[in-house]
Design a protein around this motif. Sequence first.
Motif: not given
Length: 282
Positions: A83-96
């Motif tokens: 529970p309360l773990a990150v499902l999605k993120q923005f910006p995506q991984p490895n973005a600058k």
Amino acid sequence: MSIFKVNSWKDLALHAFIIIGLGVVFIFIFFFIYLPMSTNHGETITVPDVRGITLDELDDFLGMRDLRYEVTADSGFSANLPPLAVLKQFPQPNAKVKENRKIYVTLNAERAPLVRMPKLVSGSVKNAQLVLKTYDLELGEITYVPDLALNYVLEQRTDGREVLEGERIPKGSIIDLVVGDGLGKQSLESPNLIGLDLESAQFAIVGSGLKIGETKYEKEGVAVIETEMEDGTFTYKEQKVSPGAVFKQRPSAGIRMRLGQMVDLWVYSPDSLNTNPTLLDQ
């Protein structure tokens, strides 16, 4: 103050040139010296992968990397994450991104949303697998029990109890299935086939709800007859059979069997006997 005094067109042009030159110098200094120094121009941070990290760990994890985060109003659910773990993120991984950039995250719900239990009973195991996947439920153990319907679902269970169609259960629940083995509960005694011709023996097997197994032909045919005495002991005697007759069977006569099990036969077949297949062999 004579430098600012205009006595001719030459003086006017000189003053204009000086003003333009000062403006160009100012713009150059502002955009190419001051602004890059104040905004760390050209310096970027690689966005880390924060999916699966819990909310309690997120602040320290991103703070060490000079990044911030903001939780979006959206939510989702995955049984594979806490529970309360990150499902999605923005910006995506490895973005600058620039230092102090805000990362927007969608968290896993604290409680699994409820779904209605679908009907799996009376359907096949393969169909149950497809339906469970559609409802975001997990297939658990498959237990086979005696029943004539092979691979048909007889009961659906979760947490050790039967769960009914339409009952609300948490998404991601594990569903166990009780399935028929195709043999049935009924039991019977194997028929006595000794002395019967092959075709009669085969009809007796099929008529009893059993299946014809392997048929072997031998040049010598002597049946061993077993008889139970009153005191519980057994006596055995040999008995010759006619050519083309059954002299041995497996299982023996009187053995408890279930519907659909096979019976093997041994037939007395001298060289002169015709051993063409019977109607049931074809």
